[in-house]
Design a protein around this motif. Sequence first.
Motif, PDB file in Angstrom:
ATOM      1  N   LYS A 104      34.824  -5.363  54.627  1.00 40.67           N
ATOM      2  CA  LYS A 104      33.678  -5.256  55.524  1.00 40.67           C
ATOM      3  C   LYS A 104      33.333  -3.768  55.620  1.00 40.67           C
ATOM      4  CE  LYS A 104      32.063  -6.403  60.174  1.00 40.67           C
ATOM      5  NZ  LYS A 104      32.436  -6.993  61.491  1.00 40.67           N
TER       6      LYS A 104
ATOM      7  N   GLU B   6      30.540  -0.473  56.430  1.00 42.42           N
ATOM      8  CA  GLU B   6      29.366   0.084  57.087  1.00 42.42           C
ATOM      9  C   GLU B   6      29.056   1.429  56.457  1.00 42.42           C
ATOM     10  OE1 GLU B   6      29.228  -1.496  61.642  1.00 42.42           O
ATOM     11  OE2 GLU B   6      30.743   0.006  61.180  1.00 42.42           O
TER      12      GLU B   6
ATOM     13  N   PRO C 213      25.181  -2.037  58.347  1.00 39.40           N
ATOM     14  CA  PRO C 213      26.142  -2.809  57.546  1.00 39.40           C
ATOM     15  C   PRO C 213      25.734  -2.822  56.094  1.00 39.40           C
ATOM     16  CG  PRO C 213      24.730  -4.271  58.810  1.00 39.40           C
ATOM     17  CD  PRO C 213      24.420  -2.881  59.291  1.00 39.40           C
TER      18      PRO C 213
ATOM     19  N   ILE D 141      24.009   4.153  61.368  1.00 34.70           N
ATOM     20  CA  ILE D 141      24.961   3.309  60.636  1.00 34.70           C
ATOM     21  C   ILE D 141      24.382   1.914  60.452  1.00 34.70           C
ATOM     22  CG2 ILE D 141      27.240   2.225  60.702  1.00 34.70           C
ATOM     23  CD1 ILE D 141      28.265   4.588  62.251  1.00 34.70           C
TER      24      ILE D 141
ATOM     25  N   LYS E 190      25.419   5.824  66.276  1.00 36.73           N
ATOM     26  CA  LYS E 190      25.303   4.391  66.022  1.00 36.73           C
ATOM     27  C   LYS E 190      24.012   4.048  65.301  1.00 36.73           C
ATOM     28  CE  LYS E 190      25.857  -0.067  68.337  1.00 36.73           C
ATOM     29  NZ  LYS E 190      26.086  -0.747  69.638  1.00 36.73           N
TER      30      LYS E 190
END
Length: 263
Positions: A254, A256, A119, A117, A114
């Motif tokens: 969207k 990432e 956006p 990563i 996590k």
Amino acid sequence: MFNLLNLFHQFFGFLNVNTKLKGKVYTFIGFICNWYLLYVGIRFIDNGKLFRGFLFILVFVFLLYCILINFYFYFLNKRHRFDPSEKIAKWLGDERLKEEGKQHHIINHGVYRKKDIVPASVQITHQEYNNLLKVVNDLISTGILNFDYNKKTDKEIKQFILKHHTPFYAIGSEGFSLPYFNLVKSDGSFLIYGGINQKDSYDIAYLDRVGLSSVKTAAKDFDLYLATVNLEGGLAKQIKRSGLTEEELPYKLKVEVAFDKRK
């Protein structure tokens, strides 16, 4: 009736129309034409030809049942509890009509930590948006993309919108993850390719920013990888003064990005 259906079949054969749309059109036309069989059956009975009359009425009832099955499949994006398609396919040795969850194998795009990563924002040119619409049509024609609002009630949709302050898309509250996507560097730009698979993929956007940095700045120190590419937009419900309304919104992405510091 059947001559009319055949005429429409030949007409649509000249057009590049996806199978879902054809199914909807045939279902609607079949529903209208089927009532002629009921009329003919009643006329035969009125003229004393009971066997022929009841035969036509039986055919009418059978076709009405088939039309109902098709209505559930093409308009409601689900199978009726009395839909025999899968059993018939099994008897005939046809594996294509197994339950829809097994029709398409969607590959996992990998697991990232996590903290690695962030956006990303993308830009979409006019041509890329047209390519994105091609991807949407491919997803619809293969039966992967459904517009059923995750089978949520209007009450549940209202609660979601009030909590998240965002439209509730018919393709899913969080959008739809593309089955295939890839990041390609070309002439200093980072292009996003997406589609139902690698063979049927298109240039649908390009990276603009990664986190708080421009993509060029981020690419100097980090290797960049696509972690998620979600399709959003299309048919959606929103809360307005008149209440819950449904409208067609532009499609968007969207995205990432995962990053790894260069050594």
